[in-house]
Write a protein that holds these residues in place. Sequence first.
Motif, PDB file in Angstrom:
ATOM      1  N   LEU A 339       0.806  -1.217   0.000  1.00 46.65           N
ATOM      2  CA  LEU A 339       0.000   0.000   0.000  1.00 46.65           C
ATOM      3  C   LEU A 339       0.839   1.267   0.000  1.00 46.65           C
ATOM      4  O   LEU A 339       0.666   2.141  -0.860  1.00 46.65           O
ATOM      5  CB  LEU A 339      -0.942  -0.008   1.207  1.00 46.65           C
ATOM      6  N   PHE A 340       1.748   1.399   0.939  1.00 46.50           N
ATOM      7  CA  PHE A 340       2.466   2.666   1.092  1.00 46.50           C
ATOM      8  C   PHE A 340       3.444   2.890  -0.063  1.00 46.50           C
ATOM      9  O   PHE A 340       3.630   4.026  -0.510  1.00 46.50           O
ATOM     10  CB  PHE A 340       3.178   2.690   2.449  1.00 46.50           C
ATOM     11  N   TYR A 341       4.043   1.822  -0.547  1.00 44.49           N
ATOM     12  CA  TYR A 341       4.935   1.943  -1.692  1.00 44.49           C
ATOM     13  C   TYR A 341       4.168   2.407  -2.926  1.00 44.49           C
ATOM     14  O   TYR A 341       4.607   3.321  -3.645  1.00 44.49           O
ATOM     15  CB  TYR A 341       5.617   0.600  -1.966  1.00 44.49           C
ATOM     16  N   LEU A 342       3.010   1.799  -3.174  1.00 48.59           N
ATOM     17  CA  LEU A 342       2.241   2.164  -4.361  1.00 48.59           C
ATOM     18  C   LEU A 342       1.690   3.573  -4.267  1.00 48.59           C
ATOM     19  O   LEU A 342       1.678   4.317  -5.262  1.00 48.59           O
ATOM     20  CB  LEU A 342       1.110   1.162  -4.574  1.00 48.59           C
ATOM     21  N   LEU A 343       1.212   3.958  -3.104  1.00 52.41           N
ATOM     22  CA  LEU A 343       0.731   5.334  -2.945  1.00 52.41           C
ATOM     23  C   LEU A 343       1.851   6.329  -3.210  1.00 52.41           C
ATOM     24  O   LEU A 343       1.658   7.329  -3.915  1.00 52.41           O
ATOM     25  CB  LEU A 343       0.172   5.531  -1.535  1.00 52.41           C
ATOM     26  N   SER A 344       3.031   6.064  -2.650  1.00 54.82           N
ATOM     27  CA  SER A 344       4.164   6.967  -2.859  1.00 54.82           C
ATOM     28  C   SER A 344       4.566   7.012  -4.330  1.00 54.82           C
ATOM     29  O   SER A 344       4.810   8.090  -4.891  1.00 54.82           O
ATOM     30  CB  SER A 344       5.347   6.503  -2.000  1.00 54.82           C
ATOM     31  N   THR A 345       4.594   5.847  -4.967  1.00 53.29           N
ATOM     32  CA  THR A 345       4.970   5.790  -6.383  1.00 53.29           C
ATOM     33  C   THR A 345       3.977   6.550  -7.253  1.00 53.29           C
ATOM     34  O   THR A 345       4.358   7.342  -8.131  1.00 53.29           O
ATOM     35  CB  THR A 345       5.049   4.324  -6.831  1.00 53.29           C
ATOM     36  N   LEU A 346       2.694   6.331  -7.028  1.00 49.50           N
ATOM     37  CA  LEU A 346       1.669   6.983  -7.843  1.00 49.50           C
ATOM     38  C   LEU A 346       1.617   8.486  -7.595  1.00 49.50           C
ATOM     39  O   LEU A 346       1.352   9.266  -8.527  1.00 49.50           O
ATOM     40  CB  LEU A 346       0.311   6.351  -7.567  1.00 49.50           C
ATOM     41  N   ARG A 347       1.859   8.895  -6.373  1.00 49.54           N
ATOM     42  CA  ARG A 347       1.890  10.333  -6.110  1.00 49.54           C
ATOM     43  C   ARG A 347       3.043  10.989  -6.846  1.00 49.54           C
ATOM     44  O   ARG A 347       2.939  12.141  -7.300  1.00 49.54           O
ATOM     45  CB  ARG A 347       1.975  10.582  -4.605  1.00 49.54           C
ATOM     46  N   VAL A 353       5.347  14.297  -7.134  1.00 46.27           N
ATOM     47  CA  VAL A 353       5.765  14.392  -5.738  1.00 46.27           C
ATOM     48  C   VAL A 353       6.702  13.230  -5.459  1.00 46.27           C
ATOM     49  O   VAL A 353       6.280  12.078  -5.313  1.00 46.27           O
ATOM     50  CB  VAL A 353       4.557  14.346  -4.775  1.00 46.27           C
ATOM     51  N   ASP A 354       7.981  13.532  -5.392  1.00 47.95           N
ATOM     52  CA  ASP A 354       9.006  12.535  -5.103  1.00 47.95           C
ATOM     53  C   ASP A 354       9.183  12.479  -3.585  1.00 47.95           C
ATOM     54  O   ASP A 354       9.675  13.426  -2.973  1.00 47.95           O
ATOM     55  CB  ASP A 354      10.314  12.925  -5.789  1.00 47.95           C
ATOM     56  N   ALA A 355       8.777  11.365  -2.975  1.00 49.31           N
ATOM     57  CA  ALA A 355       8.806  11.266  -1.509  1.00 49.31           C
ATOM     58  C   ALA A 355      10.210  11.440  -0.954  1.00 49.31           C
ATOM     59  O   ALA A 355      10.396  12.010   0.127  1.00 49.31           O
ATOM     60  CB  ALA A 355       8.225   9.926  -1.065  1.00 49.31           C
ATOM     61  N   GLN A 356      11.213  10.957  -1.696  1.00 47.16           N
ATOM     62  CA  GLN A 356      12.582  11.109  -1.196  1.00 47.16           C
ATOM     63  C   GLN A 356      13.065  12.550  -1.332  1.00 47.16           C
ATOM     64  O   GLN A 356      13.827  13.036  -0.488  1.00 47.16           O
ATOM     65  CB  GLN A 356      13.513  10.146  -1.923  1.00 47.16           C
ATOM     66  N   LEU A 357      12.614  13.241  -2.376  1.00 51.42           N
ATOM     67  CA  LEU A 357      12.925  14.669  -2.482  1.00 51.42           C
ATOM     68  C   LEU A 357      12.274  15.425  -1.325  1.00 51.42           C
ATOM     69  O   LEU A 357      12.906  16.274  -0.684  1.00 51.42           O
ATOM     70  CB  LEU A 357      12.431  15.217  -3.818  1.00 51.42           C
TER      71      LEU A 357
END
Length: 664
Positions: A339-347, A353-357
Amino acid sequence: MTTPEPLAFPTDPAGWTAFATERPTAAVAVVADVDARLVAGTDLDAAARLELWNDAEIALLAATNESYLLSEAHPDAAVRAIAEEQVQRLEALSASRLLDRDLFQAMAAAPAAADDAAATATATATATATATAADLDDQQQRLLAKVLQDFRRGGVDLPDAERERVRELTDRDTELSLTFSRNIRDGRREIRVAPEALAGLPQDFLDAHPVGDDGLVVLTTDYPDLMPVREYAHDRATRTAIVAAYNDLAWPENDAVLAELLAVRAERAGLLGYGDWADYETEPRMIGGGGKNGGRAIAEFLDRLDEASADAAQREYGILLARLQQDDPDATEVTIADLFYLLSTLRGERHDVDAQLVRSYFRFDRVLPGLLATTGRLLDVEYVPVDVPTWHADVHSYDVVRAGVRLGRIHLDLHPRDGKYTHAACFGLAPGVAGRVLPEAVLLCNFAQGLMTHDEVVTFFHEFGHLVHDILGGAQRFARFTGVATEWDFVEAPSQLLEEWAWDAGVLSSFTANADGEPIPADLVERMKVADGFGRALEVRRQLGHAQVSYHLHVDRPADLQAATEHWYDVTSPVTPLRGRHPYAGFGHLTGYGACYYTYQWSLVIARDLLSGFGGDLMNPDAAARYRREILEPGGSRDAADLVRAFLGRDYGFDAYREWLAGR
């Protein structure tokens, strides 16, 4: 009015052993003296009795808070064990007082003989209390009503055999709850993975996780490992392995513990005249409305959440599954480990929105002072660092000051270590009473010491919301109403509201900085807010799953905890649980929140409406002052619905929550 001094902590191991032992003993002595005076004091008027009751509550609450904190946070296992024993002792004393008919008669100002029948005592006491309450002011009447309700809910009017059984069950609940929490605290798991299995993790994470002599990297279920891995790791097997380990935290140890705890609570509720534990717990809460059938109200509220989120969650799930199948064409379902990986990837892909940025802007050593500066401005306070002994070198302490006057003291214990509480929570410490006790409270969290995810920043703001509520609401006349002592299903609303400041571009620009010293751009924050709308319905379904498990384990009392838990997660969210795991064993809220995890969404409904009171400007000084005055500073001295009405000028509604859920 005198200015009370803060607590003074020991500086050496022997001092901590004495602190953990002697302070509860002193509190027990205070309570014994107060209770003897109440029972013997037939000439005391109702006001004097309430003052004495308050004396006992101050002593008992302070000692209990201190013991709970040490049991969860002290680095010395021996001190933690002593503190657990003291919690059991103090909780047993609290319960036994509510079963004491002589004390009940004294508080109700009904001088009936000690051997009067319980039913006669209850009727006489109620009538007498009504008469004496007419001579009391509003706060005294409120306290008296709450105390008499506590006696009734404690079982004082039961026949002797049932009363004694309730005592045994109450003490056993405390013992089992402490064991359950200890097993979670001590239950950290580890997995080992190949270095290439960490593809996608940021470089600073990789640097902090070197390859061992066996050629593998050790990952733990502590938050600083769990959260980045489940969000960033490209390898599905790695994500699944760490989430599976986390979902088996404290299993099998807590299996039998929870089964007995549920049985103890069910029997206790039945003896006290309630249909089940949910009915018992909800009676004094907003959802219960003072009645004995609040459990049905929980079910109805969860049905309302289900209706509001079901269609949107299905649409979001379809998008997640399609994206997962790009990486794994054979995938047939999205699991909680995806779930959290896919949400982050799709965002990232849909909204840039790059979560690591985003993470690169949130260094802990900037977030902490930024949060303090933001809430200080909002609440018109200063946080003055104080160099005082505490239970661990990681702890930072601050006096909360306004116009030169110390309002309270906070202690921040924010990073993981062995033997410490494993989640994030605010712990009350000193119960604030105007002119007598300076309010103190503690945050126990497990944040990374370097870069933080934005989710961690939001959590930090959330828990800090509890902390300031405890301090600013800590100038009450009676300990019963101090700090966060509102109805328990309102208590999350102020903390959920404060999360909004972690999404405000102006607020974030004041303390964020990347490696070049540049603050997070406003347009990135705006994209983050838009992106956060995607997956919101699935997150509500995830929370709804927790609430269903919390409720149904207590109400249905299933013989197979694993199967029942998996069932409720299965039917609540399209995101599937990991099969054969035991997340209930590590579900720490099952002790304190019991059947009432619904609280988080109930409070969120209120929080979304409270936000409207700021008119789109989170730093509006007039709105902030009104919020402090009407919501935080009264503590529990008024009903939560009245607090909200005073701030909004109307009753709260469901519309703001529904609009938020729709992404508007």
